[in-house]
Design a protein around this motif. Structure first.
Motif, mmCIF file in Angstrom:
data_model
loop_
_atom_site.group_PDB
_atom_site.id
_atom_site.type_symbol
_atom_site.label_atom_id
_atom_site.label_comp_id
_atom_site.label_asym_id
_atom_site.label_seq_id
_atom_site.Cartn_x
_atom_site.Cartn_y
_atom_site.Cartn_z
ATOM 1 N N PHE A 48 0.851 -1.196 0.000
ATOM 2 C CA PHE A 48 0.000 0.000 0.000
ATOM 3 C C PHE A 48 0.887 1.246 0.000
ATOM 4 N N PRO A 49 0.455 2.310 -0.666
ATOM 5 C CA PRO A 49 1.350 3.456 -0.879
ATOM 6 C C PRO A 49 1.397 4.413 0.307
ATOM 7 N N VAL A 50 2.497 5.136 0.374
ATOM 8 C CA VAL A 50 2.643 6.281 1.284
ATOM 9 C C VAL A 50 2.584 7.523 0.409
ATOM 10 N N VAL A 51 1.484 8.250 0.492
ATOM 11 C CA VAL A 51 1.233 9.404 -0.367
ATOM 12 C C VAL A 51 1.452 10.685 0.438
ATOM 13 N N ASP A 52 2.375 11.523 -0.049
ATOM 14 C CA ASP A 52 2.698 12.778 0.634
ATOM 15 C C ASP A 52 3.058 12.560 2.098
ATOM 16 N N GLY A 53 3.786 11.480 2.353
ATOM 17 C CA GLY A 53 4.282 11.220 3.704
ATOM 18 C C GLY A 53 3.305 10.559 4.643
ATOM 19 N N SER A 54 2.113 10.182 4.191
ATOM 20 C CA SER A 54 1.143 9.525 5.068
ATOM 21 C C SER A 54 0.515 8.343 4.350
ATOM 22 N N ALA A 55 0.071 7.368 5.127
ATOM 23 C CA ALA A 55 -0.542 6.157 4.576
ATOM 24 C C ALA A 55 -1.852 5.898 5.285
ATOM 25 N N ASP A 56 -2.622 4.965 4.761
ATOM 26 C CA ASP A 56 -3.896 4.597 5.354
ATOM 27 C C ASP A 56 -3.671 4.099 6.783
ATOM 28 N N ALA A 57 -4.323 4.766 7.748
ATOM 29 C CA ALA A 57 -4.083 4.450 9.157
ATOM 30 C C ALA A 57 -4.485 3.020 9.497
ATOM 31 N N ALA A 58 -5.577 2.536 8.926
ATOM 32 C CA ALA A 58 -6.022 1.177 9.218
ATOM 33 C C ALA A 58 -5.007 0.150 8.714
ATOM 34 N N LYS A 59 -4.442 0.402 7.526
ATOM 35 C CA LYS A 59 -3.464 -0.533 6.974
ATOM 36 C C LYS A 59 -2.156 -0.489 7.752
ATOM 37 N N LEU A 76 17.528 -8.226 22.902
ATOM 38 C CA LEU A 76 18.121 -7.688 21.679
ATOM 39 C C LEU A 76 17.068 -7.360 20.617
ATOM 40 N N VAL A 77 15.871 -7.915 20.746
ATOM 41 C CA VAL A 77 14.819 -7.685 19.750
ATOM 42 C C VAL A 77 14.211 -6.301 19.974
ATOM 43 N N ARG A 78 14.331 -5.441 18.965
ATOM 44 C CA ARG A 78 13.833 -4.072 19.083
ATOM 45 C C ARG A 78 12.321 -4.024 18.849
ATOM 46 N N HIS A 79 11.663 -3.124 19.570
ATOM 47 C CA HIS A 79 10.221 -2.942 19.417
ATOM 48 C C HIS A 79 9.890 -1.798 18.465
ATOM 49 N N THR A 80 10.881 -1.335 17.727
ATOM 50 C CA THR A 80 10.655 -0.404 16.620
ATOM 51 C C THR A 80 10.956 -1.153 15.338
ATOM 52 N N VAL A 81 9.926 -1.343 14.514
ATOM 53 C CA VAL A 81 10.081 -2.083 13.269
ATOM 54 C C VAL A 81 10.160 -1.090 12.118
ATOM 55 N N LEU A 82 10.629 -1.583 10.972
ATOM 56 C CA LEU A 82 10.735 -0.746 9.785
ATOM 57 C C LEU A 82 9.661 -1.171 8.790
ATOM 58 N N LEU A 83 8.803 -0.225 8.425
ATOM 59 C CA LEU A 83 7.741 -0.474 7.453
ATOM 60 C C LEU A 83 8.154 0.137 6.119
ATOM 61 N N ILE A 84 8.266 -0.679 5.087
ATOM 62 C CA ILE A 84 8.678 -0.231 3.752
ATOM 63 C C ILE A 84 7.486 -0.325 2.812
ATOM 64 N N CYS A 85 7.170 0.789 2.165
ATOM 65 C CA CYS A 85 6.023 0.865 1.248
ATOM 66 C C CYS A 85 6.421 1.642 -0.005
ATOM 67 N N PRO A 86 5.635 1.542 -1.075
ATOM 68 C CA PRO A 86 5.893 2.368 -2.256
ATOM 69 C C PRO A 86 5.635 3.847 -1.951
ATOM 70 N N ARG A 87 6.458 4.703 -2.518
ATOM 71 C CA ARG A 87 6.298 6.139 -2.329
ATOM 72 C C ARG A 87 5.349 6.703 -3.370
ATOM 73 N N ASP A 88 4.338 7.423 -2.897
ATOM 74 C CA ASP A 88 3.301 8.009 -3.755
ATOM 75 C C ASP A 88 2.709 6.894 -4.632
ATOM 76 N N LEU A 142 8.881 3.044 -6.197
ATOM 77 C CA LEU A 142 10.084 3.372 -5.435
ATOM 78 C C LEU A 142 9.796 3.211 -3.949
ATOM 79 N N PRO A 143 10.672 2.537 -3.213
ATOM 80 C CA PRO A 143 10.397 2.288 -1.805
ATOM 81 C C PRO A 143 10.716 3.479 -0.913
ATOM 82 N N THR A 144 9.929 3.621 0.118
ATOM 83 C CA THR A 144 10.194 4.555 1.201
ATOM 84 C C THR A 144 9.938 3.808 2.504
#
Length: 397
Positions: free
Chosen positions: A184-195, A219-231, A235-237
């Motif tokens: 799902f895309p990240v459009v203008d720096g924001s994405a669908d909150a439910a997704k 050692l397991v971090r509770h901050t994960v990295l979410l990668i989505c298409p930009r706009d 291209l990934p962001t």
């Protein structure tokens, strides 16, 4: 001849597995759970129905079809193809783009050399063993390690659930980070909150499984990295997502699943979710009415959000509508209405009626929701009267 040895009762875990197998059907294999199912379960912790059916390994999609209320949600083939193409782009070059995004978003020094161990194996248990060894070696190495599709395992109600995150990164300091790749895309720096929320709950399941697998859970971090298409490009962001709350909720819900025997013990005698009558090994032939009665014996917590996450959502919605339950209006509305649990009670409160539809608090005037509804009804009547008078004046003029 020596006296026979007294038979000791089976341990509670064995008793629970036997009871759940009886509910599922003695000859029916348990339907496997995955991270999406566990995340959806954690999103609706009050649903005893889903907790029992998932804990017993009941195929909810087949059950819904047998009751005449099949689920229609799911990704299209186009969405699957787009998701695979996007993930392939993220993984290209040994995950160079993935690591670049991680270092950039989490403030790490750029990775120079990265180990990408082979985690393939003959089965899930072998793959879990390879993943465990790769994690141990990565933590000891003091360098960057990237694990693509590692196999994790999580114990749920006494049964193993095999989980496969998109990627896991081990940093030079030994920190372990889950990476989720979504289409799902990240459009203008924001994405669908439910997704984003669903992705965070799914990542929380992986975090819990990693904590159970890693030699040092800290050692397991509770901050994960979410990668989505930009706009609207391919291209990934990436954005870091804090999943501490989701991890806590999921941990509590999984702990509740280990006590599904309490729910099962309250079922009427002879309750079963087996689609086939005893001795019938063919196609599902158990009458839909029997299955509906069995499902109805377990309390559900329906909400419109279930339509995108649960195979039984259409059945539960019809059930809630028939009962006039306010849950069909959404969790937010349900929370605002307090002790008013039916649409009939809400209308009675708004109209100032004092009958059996209202609860004790409503009749005594102690429920703030009743007072709010009566004020809202009075304001609505005033507005309608004023607009009617204004319309009448225009017509007379």
């Amino acid at each position: 001849m020596p006296p026979p040895r007294p038979q000791t009762p089976p341990p509670p875990a064995t008793e629970l597995r036997q009871r759940l197998a009886e509910l599922r059907g003695p000859t029916t294999p348990p339907h496997p759970l995955d991270a999406r199912a566990l995340a959806a379960l954690a999103a609706n912790p009050g649903c005893r129905r889903r907790a029992l059916l998932d804990g017993a390994g009941v195929d909810k999609a087949a059950l819904a079809r047998a009751m005449g209320a099949p689920a229609t949600f799911g990704q299209s083939q186009f969405a699957f193809a787009r998701g695979h193409a996007f993930e392939a782009r993220v993984r290209a070059g040994g995950g160079a783009e993935l690591l670049r995004l991680l270092c950039e978003r989490l403030g790490e020094e750029p990775a120079v050399e990265t180990a990408v161990p082979d985690l393939s194996g003959g089965g899930p248990q072998e793959r879990v063993g390879r993943t465990r060894l790769a994690l141990e070696e990565a933590v000891k190495s003091g360098g960057w390690t990237l694990l693509f599709h590692p196999m994790l395992v999580l114990d749920v109600a006494g049964s193993p659930v095999w989980l496969e995150p998109d990627a896991v990164v081990v940093r030079p300091d030994g920190g372990i980070t889950v990476v989720e790749v979504k289409s799902f895309p990240v459009v203008d720096g924001s994405a669908d909150a439910a997704k984003v929320g669903a992705a965070a709950r799914q990542a929380a399941v992986y975090v819990l499984a990693l904590e159970a697998l890693a030699a040092a859970p800290g050692l397991v971090r509770h901050t994960v990295l979410l990668i989505c298409p930009r706009d609207f490009s391919n291209l990934p962001t990436a954005e870091p997502v804090d999943v501490r709350k989701q991890v806590a909720v999921t941990r509590r819900q999984l702990a509740r699943l280990t006590r599904v025997e309490e729910i099962a013990a309250a079922l009427p005698e002879g309750t079963t979710f087996d689609l086939r009558p005893a001795g019938d090994g063919g196609t599902p032939t158990r009458p839909a009415a029997e299955l509906e009665a069995a499902v109805g014996s377990v309390r559900a917590a329906y909400a419109p959000d279930c339509l995108a996450a649960c195979e039984l959502a259409f059945h539960c919605r019809a059930e809630a509508r028939t009962a006039g339950a306010v849950q069909t209006l959404g969790r937010g509305v349900r929370g605002e209405l307090g002790g008013l649990t039916t649409v009939e009670a809400v209308l009675a409160a708004a109209l100032g009626e004092d009958d059996g539809a209202l609860g004790e608090g409503g009749r005594d005037g102690e429920d703030p929701a009743v007072e709010a509804l009566r004020r809202a009804a009075a304001l609505r009547n005033e507005a309608l009267t004023a607009s009617g008078a204004a319309a009448g004046g225009v017509l007379c003029g």
